[in-house]
Design an enzyme around this catalytic site. Structure first.
Site, short mmCIF file in Angstrom:
data_model
loop_
_atom_site.label_atom_id
_atom_site.label_comp_id
_atom_site.label_asym_id
_atom_site.label_seq_id
_atom_site.Cartn_x
_atom_site.Cartn_y
_atom_site.Cartn_z
N ASN A 190 61.55 77.63 -8.96
CA ASN A 190 61.08 78.33 -10.41
C ASN A 190 60.40 77.35 -11.38
OD1 ASN A 190 63.16 76.27 -10.70
ND2 ASN A 190 64.37 77.32 -12.10
N LYS A 191 59.87 76.00 -10.59
CA LYS A 191 59.13 75.23 -11.48
C LYS A 191 57.87 75.45 -11.63
CE LYS A 191 62.57 72.55 -12.64
NZ LYS A 191 63.96 73.06 -11.80
#
Ligand SMILES: *Cc1c(COP(=O)(O)O)cnc(C)c1O
Length: 377
Positions: A190-191
Site C-alpha cells: 500500500n505504500k
C-alpha cells in the site's frame, strides 16, 4: 455493484518484469544479487545522502534492527509516537523493552517535541533514561524533525526514524529517512512504491550497514563452517523482490506528483465545505509526498461526522479509513506509559484517509467527486 476504489493500491511502472527476468536469466534467485545492490544504490541516490541503505524483508525488520543496533535490550525504555501504525511499536516489544508513548502536535500530526521532552525528563527522574526515540512522518508529512533531533542530541538518545510512509518527503530540503541514526523505509503493497512486501534500513555509514546486514542474514561469523556468536534474523530482501523495487524507482518521482495531485483534488472538493479541513503542510519547510490524503471533520460545524462520510463512500464501494488509532489506546499497548493530552485521540475520532492512489483513473475520481457531492447535498 461498482468496482472497489481502494485507499492506496500498487501501481507498477512497466520495467519491473524486466528486472525480474534478468534475475531469472542470471539465476540470481536468492536474498542477494544485482537487483538488491541496484535497488540499494537507487535508494541512496534518491535520498541524496552519504548514508548507506540496506534492503530488507520489511520496514518492520528495519525498525527492529535499528533498535538492536542502537543497543536496545530487555528492560530498556523506548519513546514512540503514539499515533502510528503498530509496526512502529511492535519491535520495541520484540526486544523485551518498554514502549513509552508520546502525543502528536496539531500541525504535522507527528510526535510533539514538548511532550517528548517532558517524557524524557520524567523517565530520567524515574531513574531510567530512554534508549531510543521513534518519530514517524505520518501520511508522508515530515515531523518537526529539527526540534526532535535537537532534543535527542541534548539528552544523547538515538533516533530510529520511521519513514515508512514518507519516501520522497523533505524537511527544509532534506529527505525524510536521513535524520535519524537509523531509519526505516517500507515497500509494502500500500505504500507510495511497493515491492509487494519489503523495506530498507538507512544507516550512518558502511560499518553500520554491515552490522545490519550481518544480523539480517542469520549473524554468521566469518568461518568456513556455520559459526554464530549473536542471535541472527532472516530479514534480507530477495533479489526477485528487489527487481520490482528497481522498476518502481523509475516512477517514484511521477508517483509523488500524482499523490500530491490527489491532495489538491480533495482541497478542491472541500474548498467551500465548512468544518472540513484537508491535511496540508504547515509552511514551506515541509514537503509531503501526500502518501495518503486526509481530512478532519468538525461535526459541530459540518453537520456530519467523519463516520457519516466514510459510510456514504463505502455504500458506493469506495474505501476510506479513520486515521491511525493511537497505540496507547490499543489493547496490546494500553498498559504502557503515555505522555500527552488528547491531540491524537481527537485526530483519531475526527480524521479520515481518502482514496489516494497514484493510479486512480479519471472515471474513478469523477465517481469520488459525485459521491461526495451527493453526500454533501
Ligand atoms: C507500513 C508501515 C510500517 C511497516 O512497514 P512494513 O514494510 O509493512 O513492515 C511501519 N511504520 C509505519 C508508519 C508504516 O506505515
Amino acid at each position: 455493484m461498482n468496482s472497489r476504489i481502494w485507499l492506496s493500491s500498487p501501481h507498477m511502472g512497466g520495467n519491473e518484469l524486466k528486472y525480474i527476468h534478468e534475475a531469472f536469466d542470471t539465476n540470481w534467485i536468492a536474498p542477494l544479487g544485482p537487483n538488491v545492490t541496484g535497488f540499494e544504490n537507487d535508494l541512496k541516490q534518491f535520498l541524496n545522502t552519504q548514508k548507506e541503505v540496506g534492503a530488507l524483508a520489511s520496514g518492520t525488520a528495519a525498525i527492529h534492527l535499528g533498535l538492536i543496533l542502537a543497543g536496545v535490550t530487555a528492560g530498556d525504555e523506548v519513546i514512540c509516537q503514539s499515533m502510528t501504525f503498530s509496526a512502529s511499536a511492535n519491535p520495541i516489544l520484540y526486544q523485551g523493552a518498554t514502549p513509552v508513548f508520546v502525543d502528536s502536535e496539531l500541525e504535522t500530526w507527528n510526535m510533539c517535541p514538548n511532550h517528548l521532552e517532558t517524557a524524557i525528563k520524567d523517565r530520567i527522574a524515574n531513574g531510567k533514561k530512554p534508549k531510543a526515540i521513534i518519530p514517524v512522518h505520518l501520511y508522508g508529512m515530515p515531523a518537526k524533525i529539527d526540534e526532535i533531533v535537537a532534543i535527542a542530541n541534548k539528552y544523547e538518545i538515538a533516533i530510529i526514524e520511521d519513514a515508512a510512509e514518507s519516501l520522497g518527503s523533505t524537511y527544509k530540503g532534506q529527505n525524510c529517512g536521513t535524520f535519524g541514526a537509523y531509519a526505516a523505509l517500507s515497500f509494502n503493497g500500500n505504500k507510495i512504491i511497493t515491492t509487494s512486501g519489503g523495506g530498507a534500513i538507512v544507516c550512518n555509514d558502511e560499518e553500520a550497514k554491515k552490522q545490519a546486514i550481518f544480523l539480517a542474514t542469520q549473524a554468521r561469523d566469518d568461518a568456513p563452517h556455520y559459526q554464530h556468536s549473536h542471535v541472527g534474523y532472516n530479514y534480507r530482501m530477495s533479489n526477485i523482490v528487489a527487481g520490482i523495487g528497481r522498476g518502481q524507482m523509475e516512477v517514484l518521482d511521477k508517483h509523488i506528483g500524482l499523490r500530491r495531485d490527489m491532495q489538491k483534488f480533495y482541497k478542491n472538493i472541500f474548498k467551500d465545505v465548512a468544518g472540513v479541513t484537508v491535511f496540508e503542510e504547515p509552511n514551506e519547510d515541509y514537503f509531503s509526498n501526500h502518501w495518503l490524503s486526509c481530512i478532519t471533520v468538525d461535526e459541530k460545524i459540518a453537520g456530519f461526522s467523519r463516520e457519516d462520510l466514510r459510510l456514504a463512500l463505502w455504500e458506493d464501494n469506495i474505501e476510506s479509513r479513520p486515521l491511525w488509532k493511537p497505540m496507547h489506546l490499543q489493547p496490546i499497548f494500553e498498559k504502557y506509559p503515555y505522555y500527552g493530552t488528547n491531540i491524537c485521540e481527537n485526530l483519531f475520532n475526527t480524521g479520515l484517509c481518502l482514496p489516494s492512489g497514484s493510479n486512480l483513473t479519471t472515471q474513478e475520481k469523477e465517481r469520488i467527486t459525485q459521491v461526495i457531492a451527493a453526500f454533501l447535498a
